[in-house]
Design a protein around this motif. Structure first.
Motif, PDB file in Angstrom:
ATOM      1  N   GLU A   7     -49.073  61.765  -3.009  1.00 43.91           N
ATOM      2  CA  GLU A   7     -49.588  61.377  -1.629  1.00 43.91           C
ATOM      3  C   GLU A   7     -51.283  61.273  -1.688  1.00 43.91           C
ATOM      4  OE1 GLU A   7     -49.186  63.057   3.034  1.00 43.91           O
ATOM      5  OE2 GLU A   7     -48.065  64.031   1.238  1.00 43.91           O
TER       6      GLU A   7
ATOM      7  N   THR B  77     -58.640  68.857 -10.312  1.00 47.68           N
ATOM      8  CA  THR B  77     -57.827  69.098 -11.476  1.00 47.68           C
ATOM      9  C   THR B  77     -58.052  68.188 -12.697  1.00 47.68           C
ATOM     10  OG1 THR B  77     -55.434  68.994 -12.016  1.00 47.68           O
ATOM     11  CG2 THR B  77     -56.375  67.470 -10.414  1.00 47.68           C
TER      12      THR B  77
ATOM     13  N   SER C 286     -55.904  66.869 -14.357  1.00 43.70           N
ATOM     14  CA  SER C 286     -54.480  65.868 -14.515  1.00 43.70           C
ATOM     15  C   SER C 286     -54.875  64.719 -14.980  1.00 43.70           C
ATOM     16  CB  SER C 286     -53.651  66.105 -13.422  1.00 43.70           C
ATOM     17  OG  SER C 286     -53.181  67.411 -13.266  1.00 43.70           O
TER      18      SER C 286
ATOM     19  N   PRO D 209     -49.657  63.200 -11.505  1.00 48.85           N
ATOM     20  CA  PRO D 209     -48.945  63.930 -11.397  1.00 48.85           C
ATOM     21  C   PRO D 209     -47.913  63.826 -10.027  1.00 48.85           C
ATOM     22  CG  PRO D 209     -50.872  65.196 -11.258  1.00 48.85           C
ATOM     23  CD  PRO D 209     -51.330  63.683 -11.614  1.00 48.85           C
ATOM     24  N   VAL D 210     -46.774  64.334  -9.975  1.00 47.85           N
ATOM     25  CA  VAL D 210     -46.024  64.222  -8.709  1.00 47.85           C
ATOM     26  C   VAL D 210     -46.783  64.824  -7.528  1.00 47.85           C
ATOM     27  CG1 VAL D 210     -44.029  64.938  -7.657  1.00 47.85           C
ATOM     28  CG2 VAL D 210     -43.822  63.972  -9.748  1.00 47.85           C
ATOM     29  N   GLU D 211     -47.455  66.224  -7.940  1.00 48.28           N
ATOM     30  CA  GLU D 211     -48.151  66.671  -6.918  1.00 48.28           C
ATOM     31  C   GLU D 211     -49.246  66.070  -6.170  1.00 48.28           C
ATOM     32  OE1 GLU D 211     -49.516  68.634 -10.669  1.00 48.28           O
ATOM     33  OE2 GLU D 211     -47.706  67.866  -9.896  1.00 48.28           O
ATOM     34  N   LEU D 212     -49.755  65.018  -6.868  1.00 50.20           N
ATOM     35  CA  LEU D 212     -50.990  64.283  -6.297  1.00 50.20           C
ATOM     36  C   LEU D 212     -50.621  62.802  -5.667  1.00 50.20           C
ATOM     37  CD1 LEU D 212     -53.797  64.769  -9.131  1.00 50.20           C
ATOM     38  CD2 LEU D 212     -53.419  65.861  -6.815  1.00 50.20           C
TER      39      LEU D 212
END
Length: 271
Positions: A145, A204, A206, A140-143
């Motif tokens: 980096e 997470t 995800s 996901p986007v939040e991971l």
């Protein structure tokens, strides 16, 4: 593509994300993982020290490969895509194509290829294989980096009958992947499936790679392609296997596109 005499194409699924791809006289190796079964530990440049459990030994040892002209390395920072034995093998390859950041870390014979840029490798009998880096998103986007840069690949050469060969690398389904079938006619697609997830390391659940359902959805964008699953087995953090993949593709009406390769055996592919 071309009406030139086709070059024979053979693929050997060694295990996990590791496959030997032979196109005429040129030999490519994807994401080298040659460690034996058991706990595998690494200090990652992106999220520090961690351990993953490898469940199966490779079906081919690095010492049995013979000459490899290029390693197609989706990324260097995760041990299930480049383990210690795979890392030790890299200097033996002619070149290592990977992300620009990964090439800086690896040094030596590593060459960074930015997304959508192309490197051409020359073989015997006028064979030229164009290798283009393609977009990925490893979770996901939040991971993004934390997971670091990853790349996929498209391989093209004169004499292809069905279309280019695509290797997804570790990615989830996201918008930029739709650009791949716009730019290339894909005849064979090696998809990293398995729905990788690791709460213990990342905190997470995800998914970090294609779920079976995502793989089937993306396969619909590649109607002429034979879909070859890789990286769906051999590690404890992979949450889906062959049964889930077969079910998802059958439900999507794509079971005729799906082809699992036997481990350790070169298979002639119509490309």
């Amino acid at each position: 593509m071309s009406q030139a005499t086709p070059y024979p194409v053979r693929i050997t699924h060694i295990g996990g994300p590791t496959a030997l791809i032979e196109i005429g006289s040129l030999r490519f190796l994807t994401d080298p993982t040659f460690g034996q079964a058991g706990p595998q530990s690494i200090v990652s440049p992106t999220f520090g020290a961690y351990t993953l459990e490898k469940k199966a030994a490779p079906s081919v040892q690095a010492s049995e490969l013979g000459e490899v002209h290029a390693v197609l390395l989706s990324h260097d920072q995760h041990i299930d895509n480049l383990d210690l034995e795979g890392r030790a093998y890299l200097p033996q390859a002619g070149t290592v194509l990977t992300t620009p950041v990964g090439a800086q870390r690896l040094g030596g014979n590593a060459q960074g290829v930015p997304t959508w840029e192309t490197v051409t490798l020359a073989g015997a009998d006028k064979l030229r294989v164009r290798v283009t880096s393609t977009p990925t998103r490893h979770g996901p986007v939040e991971l993004a980096e934390m997971m670091g840069d990853v790349t996929g690949w498209v391989l093209e050469w004169e004499g292809q009958q069905r279309g280019a060969l695509y290797i997804s690398g570790d990615t989830v389904l996201f918008e930029e992947l739709q650009e791949i079938p716009r730019r290339f006619k894909i005849g064979t697609a090696l998809l990293h499936l398995g729905a990788a997830a690791n709460r213990r390391v990342l905190g997470t659940d995800s998914n970090l790679t294609f779920t079976a359902r995502e793989g089937a959805l993306f396969a619909k964008e590649l109607p002429a392609a034979t879909i070859i699953p890789i990286h769906y087995e051999g590690w404890s953090h992979l949450s889906e296997g062959r049964a889930e993949i077969e079910s998802a593709f059958t439900e999507a009406g794509l079971e005729k596109q799906l082809r699992f390769l036997p481990f350790g055996q070169p298979v002639l592919i119509e490309a």
